[in-house]
Structure formats: structure tokens, C-alpha cells
Design a protein around this motif. Structure first.
Motif, PDB file in Angstrom:
ATOM      1  N   GLU A  69      33.963  22.336  37.897  1.00 56.88           N
ATOM      2  CA  GLU A  69      33.270  21.675  39.008  1.00 56.88           C
ATOM      3  C   GLU A  69      32.179  22.644  39.447  1.00 56.88           C
ATOM      4  N   PRO A  70      30.913  22.342  39.113  1.00 58.05           N
ATOM      5  CA  PRO A  70      29.834  23.261  39.476  1.00 58.05           C
ATOM      6  C   PRO A  70      29.727  23.444  40.993  1.00 58.05           C
ATOM      7  N   GLY A  71      29.415  24.662  41.375  1.00 58.92           N
ATOM      8  CA  GLY A  71      29.224  24.980  42.790  1.00 58.92           C
ATOM      9  C   GLY A  71      27.841  25.564  43.004  1.00 58.92           C
ATOM     10  N   LYS A  72      27.802  26.845  43.266  1.00 62.17           N
ATOM     11  CA  LYS A  72      26.561  27.553  43.571  1.00 62.17           C
ATOM     12  C   LYS A  72      25.807  27.899  42.285  1.00 62.17           C
ATOM     13  N   GLY A  73      24.479  27.763  42.319  1.00 61.58           N
ATOM     14  CA  GLY A  73      23.633  28.189  41.212  1.00 61.58           C
ATOM     15  C   GLY A  73      23.440  27.108  40.163  1.00 61.58           C
ATOM     16  N   GLN A  74      22.437  27.308  39.343  1.00 68.25           N
ATOM     17  CA  GLN A  74      22.130  26.400  38.244  1.00 68.25           C
ATOM     18  C   GLN A  74      22.754  26.947  36.962  1.00 68.25           C
ATOM     19  N   SER A  75      23.309  26.021  36.155  1.00 70.09           N
ATOM     20  CA  SER A  75      23.968  26.415  34.916  1.00 70.09           C
ATOM     21  C   SER A  75      23.951  25.232  33.961  1.00 70.09           C
ATOM     22  N   SER A  76      24.463  25.445  32.779  1.00 69.75           N
ATOM     23  CA  SER A  76      24.594  24.355  31.810  1.00 69.75           C
ATOM     24  C   SER A  76      25.451  23.239  32.396  1.00 69.75           C
ATOM     25  N   ALA A  77      26.513  23.607  33.096  1.00 69.88           N
ATOM     26  CA  ALA A  77      27.419  22.612  33.673  1.00 69.88           C
ATOM     27  C   ALA A  77      26.728  21.800  34.763  1.00 69.88           C
ATOM     28  N   SER A  78      26.015  22.462  35.663  1.00 76.18           N
ATOM     29  CA  SER A  78      25.355  21.727  36.751  1.00 76.18           C
ATOM     30  C   SER A  78      24.222  20.858  36.218  1.00 76.18           C
ATOM     31  N   GLU A  79      23.498  21.354  35.210  1.00 77.30           N
ATOM     32  CA  GLU A  79      22.428  20.558  34.610  1.00 77.30           C
ATOM     33  C   GLU A  79      23.004  19.307  33.953  1.00 77.30           C
ATOM     34  N   TRP A  80      24.099  19.477  33.219  1.00 81.01           N
ATOM     35  CA  TRP A  80      24.727  18.348  32.546  1.00 81.01           C
ATOM     36  C   TRP A  80      25.204  17.307  33.558  1.00 81.01           C
ATOM     37  N   LEU A  81      25.891  17.762  34.608  1.00 79.55           N
ATOM     38  CA  LEU A  81      26.427  16.843  35.600  1.00 79.55           C
ATOM     39  C   LEU A  81      25.305  16.045  36.265  1.00 79.55           C
ATOM     40  N   ALA A  82      24.206  16.711  36.604  1.00 86.37           N
ATOM     41  CA  ALA A  82      23.087  16.025  37.247  1.00 86.37           C
ATOM     42  C   ALA A  82      22.407  15.032  36.304  1.00 86.37           C
ATOM     43  N   ALA A  83      22.276  15.383  35.030  1.00 88.56           N
ATOM     44  CA  ALA A  83      21.527  14.553  34.084  1.00 88.56           C
ATOM     45  C   ALA A  83      22.380  13.480  33.409  1.00 88.56           C
ATOM     46  N   LYS A  84      23.643  13.817  33.098  1.00 89.92           N
ATOM     47  CA  LYS A  84      24.459  12.919  32.268  1.00 89.92           C
ATOM     48  C   LYS A  84      25.764  12.487  32.910  1.00 89.92           C
ATOM     49  N   GLY A  85      26.150  13.129  34.002  1.00 94.09           N
ATOM     50  CA  GLY A  85      27.411  12.787  34.647  1.00 94.09           C
ATOM     51  C   GLY A  85      28.581  13.556  34.064  1.00 94.09           C
ATOM     52  N   GLU A  86      29.771  13.128  34.420  1.00 98.79           N
ATOM     53  CA  GLU A  86      30.984  13.825  34.008  1.00 98.79           C
ATOM     54  C   GLU A  86      31.256  13.638  32.517  1.00 98.79           C
TER      55      GLU A  86
END
Length: 160
Positions: A69-86
């Protein structure tokens, strides 16, 4: 694309870690889950930053599930969640060769706080989404082994 190493992990990104654990528990019977919150310095797409996530791990057959579950900062996980969802966003390989770049792909993420004995980032993500549909994670085999042992030992204690 040939990656040198052993496939050991499936990385899944979720909006809500508790709901994600419940979903994978109900759907696949996974668990017990081992929780680990992270807060570290990483470099994502050239930007050095603090990254903090909520994480859960479970054995999934011969592999391990890493749920983030992405929290603080930008990462591969946060980018994926924003662009493609879970969903599944990386496959993790335990390797001794963290410098490999199959097909000439670039590194888009690397840890700065977690280093190998040789001083290299111990975890990197290769930007393979265009070629494969997911990121390839390369993890130092010693780190992957310690993580696997921690998951197995913690899960065994929870089962008792």
C-alpha cells in the motif's frame, strides 16, 4: 527477455492493505500475512526521496506475495496504482547480478538505504512495463533469502 536469477516474488499493489490481505486470504487461502512497514531513501526516475509504504508478505506456493500500500513518496508501486489500479505490478528475482539490463532496459527505481555488501542498491526495478506489462524487480539474493526466512519463521510462529 532473459533475467538471470530465481523468480521468488509476486508484487501486488493495493489501495488498502487490510482489505487486500482479506481479499487474498478469501480468494486464495493465503496467510498468515507478515506485516512490515517501510520508510527508506530511494531513487525513483532520477529523484532521490523518502518512500514509506505499508507492506504484507505471505508464502504463495514456492513464491512469496509482497503486497504494498503506497504511502509517502513516488515509486513504481505508487505510479502503477495511480495509472493502472490495483494488481500485480512486479515479478521479483533473487540474483547475484544486480547490474543486468536485459534488452537494454533502464532502472527506474533503486533503494539507497538498503545496499549490498559491495555497496550497490540491494533492490532495483527495471522499467519493463512496455515490454512485459509489469516491472522486473532484481533483489540481492542475500536480502531475498533473509526476507524469505523472516516470512517463513514469522508465519510459523503465527500458526502455532
Amino acid at each position: 527477455m532473459n533475467v538471470e536469477g530465481k523468480l521468488y516474488q509476486i508484487g501486488v499493489v493495493v489501495r488498502d492493505l487490510n482489505a487486500g490481505m482479506q481479499h487474498y486470504r478469501q480468494l486464495f487461502g493465503l496467510g498468515p500475512f507478515c506485516r512490515l512497514d517501510t520508510n527508506y531513501t530511494g531513487r525513483y526516475r532520477g529523484t532521490l526521496q523518502q518512500i514509506a509504504n505499508r507492506n504484507a508478505f505471505a508464502r504463495w506456493g514456492d513464491l512469496y506475495l509482497e503486497m504494498i500500500e503506497p504511502g509517502k513518496g513516488q515509486s513504481s508501486a505508487s505510479e502503477w496504482l495511480a495509472a493502472k489500479g490495483e494488481g500485480i505490478f512486479h515479478l521479483g528475482y533473487a540474483t547475484t547480478n544486480l547490474e543486468q539490463r536485459p534488452g537494454g532496459v533502464e532502472v527506474c527505481f533503486e533503494t539507497i538505504d538498503s545496499l549490498t555488501e559491495e555497496g550497490q542498491p540491494a533492490v532495483i526495478h527495471l522499467d519493463t512495463v512496455e515490454q512485459l506489462g509489469y516491472y522486473v524487480e532484481l533483489a540481492d539474493y542475500r536480502l531475498a533469502e533473509r526476507l524469505a526466512n523472516w516470512i517463513d519463521n514469522t508465519a510459523n510462529r503465527q500458526d502455532q
